[in-house]
Design an enzyme around this catalytic site. Structure first.
Site, PDB file in Angstrom:
ATOM      1  N   LYS A 111      33.789  36.460  41.331  1.00 26.03           N
ATOM      2  CA  LYS A 111      33.246  37.257  42.446  1.00 26.03           C
ATOM      3  C   LYS A 111      33.925  36.884  43.758  1.00 26.03           C
ATOM      4  CE  LYS A 111      28.908  38.746  40.507  1.00 26.03           C
ATOM      5  NZ  LYS A 111      27.448  38.690  40.533  1.00 26.03           N
ATOM      6  N   LYS A 191      35.005  45.749  27.445  1.00 24.22           N
ATOM      7  CA  LYS A 191      33.583  45.930  27.201  1.00 24.22           C
ATOM      8  C   LYS A 191      33.009  46.974  28.153  1.00 24.22           C
ATOM      9  CE  LYS A 191      30.821  42.608  29.753  1.00 24.22           C
ATOM     10  NZ  LYS A 191      30.033  41.394  29.761  1.00 24.22           N
ATOM     11  N   LYS A 194      29.717  48.869  34.161  1.00 25.43           N
ATOM     12  CA  LYS A 194      29.606  49.896  35.206  1.00 25.43           C
ATOM     13  C   LYS A 194      30.811  49.876  36.136  1.00 25.43           C
ATOM     14  CE  LYS A 194      25.777  46.896  36.253  1.00 25.43           C
ATOM     15  NZ  LYS A 194      24.409  46.736  35.910  1.00 25.43           N
TER      16      LYS A 194
END
Ligand code: TRP
Length: 332
Positions: A111, A191, A194
């Protein structure tokens, strides 16, 4: 019964990866454990977001979880920010957490790279809040995906640090990994997620889903209808494994390897079986989001009250051990 705790971020619509990878498991497990599921809005504010959208996302997620089969009577589903103890306990844990342990966390590093322009302390402290989530209810079992195992291990470390510094207080929890395979994205390469835009949402209409499924890549070896295929190289086959039962499953496998059925037939059968799972979820969502809205809100409210009571007990205990309670009634 042992205490189960898990959390889910209100960051987007629930898709098949969330459903088959996590939620379907929680639905099964709620019968075996005292289950807490938290909509972790305090975690969600560590990345850029739109405040005016947050309330809607939180209630939508809770409604979707109920629609997916989370049982109002069995599971204590609640909104994290409604229970102030989580942030209190985070601070107490901060004081015993070595900085280096947080800097090593894989999700933090990802992140930090992804949100380079806005790396806040909350992003670094994220695992400590997660540890507080679990430990404030003395959670022992934490059903999560592979990517969260490091955070659960970290939670055990926190419990150990606290217990050795202040005396036995918190249990050492275990991650419960689901047997369900990671659900591939519609692009077939990665995978379902979103951020990659390769999802099938559990609440999407059959028409919308078919518009995504019909053009999806299959085994590249099946160029013509008459070319035999290898199901193991096909995304749609991996989806069949989630929703299609025997003997149809074997029939489809054989159909593919012998070119007995074409990819479109195969996709149609997948779509039909998927809809057997999703139609009831979408219908139930419709009811709960409409006339059932107040019931959902009332339940979240009642659950928050329950959680505040349990969390309050733990906070009192932890403060006492840390010397933070009023023991200083010193006479002058
Ligand atoms: N970090 C988890 C995720 O991104 C969400 C989460 C927050 C959680 N608190 C938790 C998961 C406690 C399990 C237990 O998926």
């Amino acid at each position: 019964m042992k205490v189960l705790f898990t959390g889910i971020q209100p960051t987007g619509d629930i898709h098949l990866g969330n459903y088959f990878g996590a939620i379907a498991n929680w639905v099964r497990l709620q019968h075996e454990y005292t289950s807490y599921i938290s909509v972790v809005d305090l975690h969600a504010v560590t990345i850029p977001y739109e405040p005016s959208e947050m309330p809607g996302r939180v209630i939508d997620l809770a409604t979707t979880l109920y629609a997916c089969g989370i049982d109002m009577e069995k599971t204590i589903l609640f909104v994290q920010s409604e229970v102030p103890g989580h942030a209190d306990l985070t601070w107490m844990f901060n004081a015993i957490t070595p900085l280096g342990e947080l800097e090593r966390m894989t999700q933090f590093k990802d992140k930090r790279d992804q949100f380079r322009a806005s790396v806040n302390v909350g992003l670094l402290d994220y695992p400590v809040l997660q540890a507080a989530d679990i430990l404030i209810y003395k959670g022992e079992v934490v059903p999560v995906g592979e990517d969260q195992v490091q955070h659960v291990e970290f939670t055990r470390e926190v419990a150990r640090h606290f217990n050795s510094r202040y005396g036995p207080t918190f249990p050492e929890c275990q991650a419960l990994l689901t047997k369900s395979p990671r659900v591939l994205g519609l692009d077939g390469d990665s995978k379902m997620s979103k951020s990659k835009g390769n999802t099938i949402g559990v609440l999407e209409t059959p028409e919308k889903i078919w518009a995504k499924v019909s053009p999806a890549k299959t085994d590249p070896a099946r160029v013509r209808r008459t070319d035999p295929g290898t199901p193991e190289k096909c995304t749609i086959w991996s989806y069949h494994l989630l929703v299609t039962q025997e003997p149809e499953l074997t029939e489809i496998h054989n159909g593919c390897t012998t070119a007995g059925i074409g990819c479109i037939d195969c996709k149609k059968r997948f779509q039909a079986n998927l809809m057997k799972v999703l139609d009831p979820i979408r219908e139930r969502y419709g009811e709960l989001a409409g006339s059932g809205r107040k019931m959902v809100e009332d339940r979240l409210e009642a659950n928050a009250v329950k959680c505040r009571a349990v969390a309050g007990e733990t906070i009192r205990e932890a403060k006492g051990k840390m010397g933070l309670k009023k023991v200083w009634k010193i006479e002058s």
